[in-house]
Design a protein around this motif. Structure first.
Motif, PDB file in Angstrom:
ATOM      1  N   TYR A 148     -21.088  12.746 -36.335  1.00 37.21           N
ATOM      2  CA  TYR A 148     -21.595  11.097 -35.209  1.00 37.21           C
ATOM      3  C   TYR A 148     -22.158  11.193 -35.708  1.00 37.21           C
ATOM      4  CZ  TYR A 148     -17.488  14.069 -32.672  1.00 37.21           C
ATOM      5  OH  TYR A 148     -16.370  14.013 -31.985  1.00 37.21           O
TER       6      TYR A 148
ATOM      7  N   GLU B 293     -34.361  -8.819 -17.940  1.00 39.29           N
ATOM      8  CA  GLU B 293     -32.634  -7.803 -17.662  1.00 39.29           C
ATOM      9  C   GLU B 293     -32.373  -7.028 -18.542  1.00 39.29           C
ATOM     10  OE1 GLU B 293     -30.056 -11.463 -18.270  1.00 39.29           O
ATOM     11  OE2 GLU B 293     -30.798 -11.986 -15.993  1.00 39.29           O
ATOM     12  N   ARG B 294     -32.270  -6.215 -18.435  1.00 42.77           N
ATOM     13  CA  ARG B 294     -32.464  -4.592 -19.355  1.00 42.77           C
ATOM     14  C   ARG B 294     -31.140  -4.439 -19.868  1.00 42.77           C
ATOM     15  NH1 ARG B 294     -31.940   0.967 -18.053  1.00 42.77           N
ATOM     16  NH2 ARG B 294     -32.409   2.215 -19.659  1.00 42.77           N
ATOM     17  N   SER B 295     -31.285  -3.765 -21.563  1.00 44.99           N
ATOM     18  CA  SER B 295     -29.632  -4.335 -21.535  1.00 44.99           C
ATOM     19  C   SER B 295     -30.180  -2.607 -22.913  1.00 44.99           C
ATOM     20  CB  SER B 295     -29.300  -5.286 -23.015  1.00 44.99           C
ATOM     21  OG  SER B 295     -29.107  -6.414 -22.335  1.00 44.99           O
ATOM     22  N   ARG B 296     -28.265  -2.362 -22.498  1.00 42.99           N
ATOM     23  CA  ARG B 296     -28.428  -0.689 -23.763  1.00 42.99           C
ATOM     24  C   ARG B 296     -27.101  -1.071 -24.689  1.00 42.99           C
ATOM     25  NH1 ARG B 296     -26.797   4.390 -21.455  1.00 42.99           N
ATOM     26  NH2 ARG B 296     -25.812   3.263 -20.008  1.00 42.99           N
ATOM     27  N   VAL B 297     -27.436  -0.241 -25.282  1.00 42.61           N
ATOM     28  CA  VAL B 297     -25.739   0.305 -26.239  1.00 42.61           C
ATOM     29  C   VAL B 297     -25.767   1.639 -26.736  1.00 42.61           C
ATOM     30  CG1 VAL B 297     -24.676  -0.804 -28.389  1.00 42.61           C
ATOM     31  CG2 VAL B 297     -25.789  -2.386 -27.066  1.00 42.61           C
ATOM     32  N   ASN B 298     -25.226   2.380 -26.286  1.00 43.37           N
ATOM     33  CA  ASN B 298     -25.178   3.473 -27.088  1.00 43.37           C
ATOM     34  C   ASN B 298     -23.403   3.310 -27.790  1.00 43.37           C
ATOM     35  OD1 ASN B 298     -24.835   5.920 -27.053  1.00 43.37           O
ATOM     36  ND2 ASN B 298     -24.584   6.353 -24.810  1.00 43.37           N
ATOM     37  N   VAL B 299     -23.657   3.972 -28.960  1.00 45.04           N
ATOM     38  CA  VAL B 299     -22.087   4.204 -29.679  1.00 45.04           C
ATOM     39  C   VAL B 299     -22.613   5.085 -30.584  1.00 45.04           C
ATOM     40  CG1 VAL B 299     -21.190   2.683 -31.255  1.00 45.04           C
ATOM     41  CG2 VAL B 299     -22.887   1.537 -29.898  1.00 45.04           C
ATOM     42  N   ARG B 300     -21.013   5.888 -30.730  1.00 41.76           N
ATOM     43  CA  ARG B 300     -21.214   6.954 -31.325  1.00 41.76           C
ATOM     44  C   ARG B 300     -19.791   7.167 -32.692  1.00 41.76           C
ATOM     45  NH1 ARG B 300     -19.456  12.533 -27.933  1.00 41.76           N
ATOM     46  NH2 ARG B 300     -17.468  11.412 -28.157  1.00 41.76           N
ATOM     47  N   VAL B 301     -19.971   6.724 -33.306  1.00 40.94           N
ATOM     48  CA  VAL B 301     -19.618   6.908 -34.529  1.00 40.94           C
ATOM     49  C   VAL B 301     -18.741   8.107 -35.212  1.00 40.94           C
ATOM     50  CG1 VAL B 301     -18.289   5.554 -36.146  1.00 40.94           C
ATOM     51  CG2 VAL B 301     -19.805   4.013 -34.191  1.00 40.94           C
ATOM     52  N   PRO B 302     -18.033   8.270 -34.972  1.00 36.45           N
ATOM     53  CA  PRO B 302     -17.689   9.795 -36.039  1.00 36.45           C
ATOM     54  C   PRO B 302     -17.408   9.500 -37.475  1.00 36.45           C
ATOM     55  CG  PRO B 302     -15.287   9.480 -34.540  1.00 36.45           C
ATOM     56  CD  PRO B 302     -16.491   8.155 -35.141  1.00 36.45           C
TER      57      PRO B 302
ATOM     58  N   ARG C 100     -17.132   6.243 -29.355  1.00 36.39           N
ATOM     59  CA  ARG C 100     -17.351   5.588 -28.529  1.00 36.39           C
ATOM     60  C   ARG C 100     -19.102   4.876 -27.876  1.00 36.39           C
ATOM     61  NH1 ARG C 100     -18.196   8.883 -23.054  1.00 36.39           N
ATOM     62  NH2 ARG C 100     -20.179   7.782 -21.924  1.00 36.39           N
ATOM     63  N   PHE C 101     -18.314   3.391 -27.166  1.00 39.20           N
ATOM     64  CA  PHE C 101     -18.884   2.547 -27.434  1.00 39.20           C
ATOM     65  C   PHE C 101     -19.218   2.567 -25.383  1.00 39.20           C
ATOM     66  CE2 PHE C 101     -15.945   2.376 -30.489  1.00 39.20           C
ATOM     67  CZ  PHE C 101     -16.723   2.082 -31.685  1.00 39.20           C
ATOM     68  N   ASP C 102     -20.226   2.117 -25.581  1.00 36.86           N
ATOM     69  CA  ASP C 102     -20.536   2.210 -24.391  1.00 36.86           C
ATOM     70  C   ASP C 102     -22.132   1.026 -24.385  1.00 36.86           C
ATOM     71  OD1 ASP C 102     -21.756   2.173 -21.039  1.00 36.86           O
ATOM     72  OD2 ASP C 102     -22.485   4.053 -22.028  1.00 36.86           O
ATOM     73  N   ILE C 103     -21.688  -0.146 -23.529  1.00 35.67           N
ATOM     74  CA  ILE C 103     -22.643  -1.217 -23.750  1.00 35.67           C
ATOM     75  C   ILE C 103     -22.975  -1.826 -21.776  1.00 35.67           C
ATOM     76  CG2 ILE C 103     -22.972  -3.357 -24.629  1.00 35.67           C
ATOM     77  CD1 ILE C 103     -20.416  -3.047 -26.250  1.00 35.67           C
ATOM     78  N   GLU C 104     -24.321  -1.700 -21.765  1.00 38.53           N
ATOM     79  CA  GLU C 104     -24.301  -2.237 -20.479  1.00 38.53           C
ATOM     80  C   GLU C 104     -26.015  -3.998 -20.834  1.00 38.53           C
ATOM     81  OE1 GLU C 104     -25.740   1.052 -18.020  1.00 38.53           O
ATOM     82  OE2 GLU C 104     -27.003  -0.034 -17.422  1.00 38.53           O
ATOM     83  N   HIS C 105     -24.983  -4.846 -19.802  1.00 42.32           N
ATOM     84  CA  HIS C 105     -25.946  -5.754 -19.758  1.00 42.32           C
ATOM     85  C   HIS C 105     -26.707  -6.410 -18.463  1.00 42.32           C
ATOM     86  CE1 HIS C 105     -28.200  -9.678 -21.658  1.00 42.32           C
ATOM     87  NE2 HIS C 105     -27.718 -10.108 -20.911  1.00 42.32           N
ATOM     88  N   CYS C 106     -27.368  -6.184 -18.233  1.00 42.99           N
ATOM     89  CA  CYS C 106     -27.871  -6.556 -16.546  1.00 42.99           C
ATOM     90  C   CYS C 106     -27.093  -5.629 -15.517  1.00 42.99           C
ATOM     91  CB  CYS C 106     -27.343  -7.479 -16.011  1.00 42.99           C
ATOM     92  SG  CYS C 106     -28.667  -9.424 -16.603  1.00 42.99           S
TER      93      CYS C 106
END
Lengths: 140, 85
Positions: A50, A62-71, B70-76
């Motif tokens: 991955y 303001e907190r932003s979070r991105v967690n992407v897993r691509v095969p 898997r796509f995990d996106i969080e804002h505020c």
């Protein structure tokens, strides 16, 4: 015994270097080899599957979070799909990219090159640290 | 081929939404639409002189490679998760 160590000992036997010089050379050789071994051990064993993209950013509190897993298999499939784009479409895309200030010639981008790029992605780790954001791109 | 798509949406002041979509049953229900889409793709391939078999093969590869994404996106306080298994 490694080839380089044997060469040093041969030089010592031939009397071209002193025992002290031989010791210094072997010590230097061991110093060079140690980080290489450590970096190989640090990588996960086995084939990576991955591509992970982790972004943690703070914008105006303001907190932003991105967690992407691509095969990686999906990237390879995408490369094959992209190889089907007709040449006339690539010419139009080139013109649009050029107008946008990105002078990339997509017709020069061969599918084999892209596949090689995907194949070697497991050796890539990108880490960006700034006060507002942290970005990590790696394979697992 | 993907078996299950999970979608979770968390929004502030609203109930969290969790949807599990079993791909195969949904694809069977939508089979007439899928057939129309495939036919349209074949026509497009012929019009743009792209090998139909190659195009369908490449599209199938993309669909087959989707599990694990898997796509995990969080804002505020809003979060969206899409996971394909």
């Amino acid at each position: 015994m490694t080839e380089q160590r044997k060469d040093i000992l041969d030089l010592l036997v031939a009397g071209k270097i002193t025992a002290e010089e031989a010791e210094q050379l072997i010590a230097a050789l061991e110093r060079d080899q140690a980080p290489t071994t450590a970096s190989h051990d640090a990588r996960p064993k086995g084939k990576v599957k991955y591509l992970r993209v982790l972004v943690d950013a703070t914008d105006l509190g303001e907190r932003s979070r991105v967690n992407v897993r691509v095969p990686l298999q999906l990237l390879r499939a995408g490369v094959r799909l992209a190889a089907l784009i007709p040449p006339q479409a690539l010419v139009k895309a080139n013109a649009s990219l050029s107008d946008s200030g990105v002078p990339i010639d997509l017709t020069q981008l061969k599918p084999e090159q892209l596949e090689a790029l995907v194949e070697h992605l497991d050796e890539v780790t990108v880490e960006v640290d700034s006060p507002d954001a942290t970005v990590r791109v790696f394979c697992e | 081929m993907p078996q299950l798509v999970t979608v979770k949406v968390n929004r502030p002041d609203r109930r969290p939404v969790r949807v599990w979509v079993p791909v195969l049953p949904v694809a069977l229900v939508l089979l007439p639409v899928v057939v129309l889409v495939v036919l349209a793709a074949i026509v497009a391939c012929v019009v743009f002189r792209i090998g139909v078999a190659r195009a369908l093969g490449a599209a199938w590869r993309v669909i087959s490679a989707l599990p694990g994404a898997r796509f995990d996106i969080e804002h505020c306080r809003t979060a969206v998760l899409v996971a394909i298994r």
